[in-house]
Design an enzyme around this catalytic site. Structure first.
Site, short mmCIF file in Angstrom:
data_model
loop_
_atom_site.label_atom_id
_atom_site.label_comp_id
_atom_site.label_asym_id
_atom_site.label_seq_id
_atom_site.Cartn_x
_atom_site.Cartn_y
_atom_site.Cartn_z
N ASP A 82 0.85 -1.19 0.00
CA ASP A 82 0.00 0.00 0.00
C ASP A 82 0.89 1.24 0.00
O ASP A 82 1.84 1.34 0.78
CB ASP A 82 -0.90 -0.02 1.24
CG ASP A 82 -1.98 1.03 1.22
OD1 ASP A 82 -2.43 1.39 0.12
OD2 ASP A 82 -2.38 1.48 2.31
N ASP A 104 2.56 4.96 -5.27
CA ASP A 104 1.91 6.24 -5.01
C ASP A 104 2.84 7.38 -5.42
O ASP A 104 3.72 7.79 -4.67
CB ASP A 104 1.55 6.35 -3.54
CG ASP A 104 0.80 7.64 -3.21
OD1 ASP A 104 0.59 8.45 -4.13
OD2 ASP A 104 0.43 7.81 -2.04
N HIS A 178 -7.32 9.37 5.21
CA HIS A 178 -6.74 8.40 6.13
C HIS A 178 -6.91 8.87 7.58
O HIS A 178 -6.84 10.06 7.86
CB HIS A 178 -5.25 8.21 5.83
CG HIS A 178 -4.98 7.72 4.45
ND1 HIS A 178 -4.44 8.52 3.47
CD2 HIS A 178 -5.20 6.51 3.87
CE1 HIS A 178 -4.31 7.82 2.34
NE2 HIS A 178 -4.78 6.61 2.57
N GLY A 207 -8.96 5.11 3.02
CA GLY A 207 -9.58 5.81 4.15
C GLY A 207 -11.02 5.41 4.39
O GLY A 207 -11.87 6.26 4.67
N SER A 209 -12.17 3.57 6.88
CA SER A 209 -12.55 3.53 8.30
C SER A 209 -13.38 4.75 8.65
O SER A 209 -12.96 5.88 8.44
CB SER A 209 -11.29 3.49 9.18
OG SER A 209 -10.57 2.29 9.01
N VAL A 229 -9.00 -0.57 4.80
CA VAL A 229 -9.28 -0.31 6.21
C VAL A 229 -8.05 -0.58 7.06
O VAL A 229 -7.43 -1.64 6.96
CB VAL A 229 -10.45 -1.19 6.71
CG1 VAL A 229 -10.57 -1.11 8.23
CG2 VAL A 229 -11.74 -0.76 6.07
N THR A 231 -7.33 2.07 10.24
CA THR A 231 -7.62 2.74 11.51
C THR A 231 -8.68 1.99 12.32
O THR A 231 -8.56 1.84 13.54
CB THR A 231 -8.07 4.18 11.26
OG1 THR A 231 -7.03 4.88 10.59
CG2 THR A 231 -8.40 4.89 12.56
#
Length: 296
Positions: A82, A104, A178, A207, A209, A229, A231
């Protein structure tokens, strides 16, 4: 079963307007908890690590842990990098046995992002590993953003980015973030629909969560096929662990005090899987990527 590529998972989810849940992998208890949840829900999953986790634990260690856990289950499991922050990090993870990659380059100028992402695509595709790219800025949940902000993904630019890089999946910026949301989650579904219409590839929600289930399900109708997911799992683990230690202050056996924390993670994973997932794809279509092309 052996680790599999995320490509077939996401393509089926994309077709069915569902999503594959991608859970952050920080430790053994978390890894096995979400795999057990996936078994109970009969759903494929992705386990993923950021470069920070790779630096802390080592890509070889992470890959070995996830591989051992995956081989004990019949549900498909992919291991994903990720927010890969460099070509070197990507290659390190590919050599370790990761079966899915995100690079990224969203912090770079557009053409630099395209160049880096295309280079990763060429390397990963050579060994049968799919690639996720990011365009736009998916910041922290405490950031102030709106759909006129430069960080949101432009649909026309997204079409150009997908075409020029050859990525398999795209992570667009359309309102998620995030971390902990400090205000109501406001997703720009019209923007997401436009990005989907222009790109025609599976899209990824970072992001997730704290995003309401109704919003998650609505996003599935506009190309979201992977939901990340982290957090939510960390919070569930922390709260259950703290509560157990408060109730049992003399407890000194990790095998005991990790148990409720592990069950909390499993429950959180089950809730997300129930909201977005699909049943496992036929094993014959879920094959391990060919890693022979990666030299040490």
């Amino acid at each position: 079963m052996p680790l599999v590529s995320s490509r077939e998972m996401l393509l089926e989810a994309y077709t069915l307007h569902t999503a594959v849940a991608a859970f952050a992998a920080h430790h053994w208890d978390g890894i096995t908890a979400v795999i057990e949840a996936a078994e109970e829900m009969a759903a494929p999953i992705i386990l993923q690590t950021t470069p920070a986790t790779v630096r802390l634990m080592g890509a070889d260690t992470i890959a070995a842990m996830v591989r051992i856990a995956a081989e004990k289950t019949a549900v498909p499991v992919a291991l994903h990098l990720d927010h890969g922050n460099s070509f070197e990090t990507v290659m390190h993870c590919l050599r370790a046995g990761y079966t899915s990659i995100m690079v990224d380059g969203s912090h770079l100028a557009l053409e630099e992002n395209i160049a880096l992402t295309r280079r990763v695509v060429e390397a990963a595709h050579a060994v049968g590993v799919p690639v996720e790219g990011e365009l736009g800025t998916i910041g922290g949940a405490g950031d102030t953003t709106d759909n006129d902000a430069p960080g949101f993904t432009d649909p026309e630019t997204a079409e150009h980015f997908v075409r020029e890089t050859g990525i398999d999946f795209l992570a667009p910026a359309f309102g998620t973030a995030h971390g902990h949301y400090v205000q109501e989650v406001r997703l720009d579904f019209s923007l997401l629909a436009a990005i989907h219409q222009r790109t025609q590839v599976p899209l990824v929600m970072h992001g997730a969560s704290g995003v309401p289930i109704s919003s998650l399900r609505r996003a599935l109708q506009h190309g979201i096929s992977k939901v990340n997911v982290s957090t939510e799992l960390k919070d569930a683990f922390r709260k259950a662990l703290c509560q157990h230690l408060v109730n049992h202050p003399q407890e000194n056996d990790p095998r005991r005090f990790f148990r409720p924390a592990r069950e909390a993670v499993k429950a959180a994973a089950r809730e997300l899987l129930a909201a977005v997932s699909i049943s496992p794809t036929t094993k014959a279509t879920l094959t391990p990527p060919a890693m022979d092309g990666i030299s040490e």
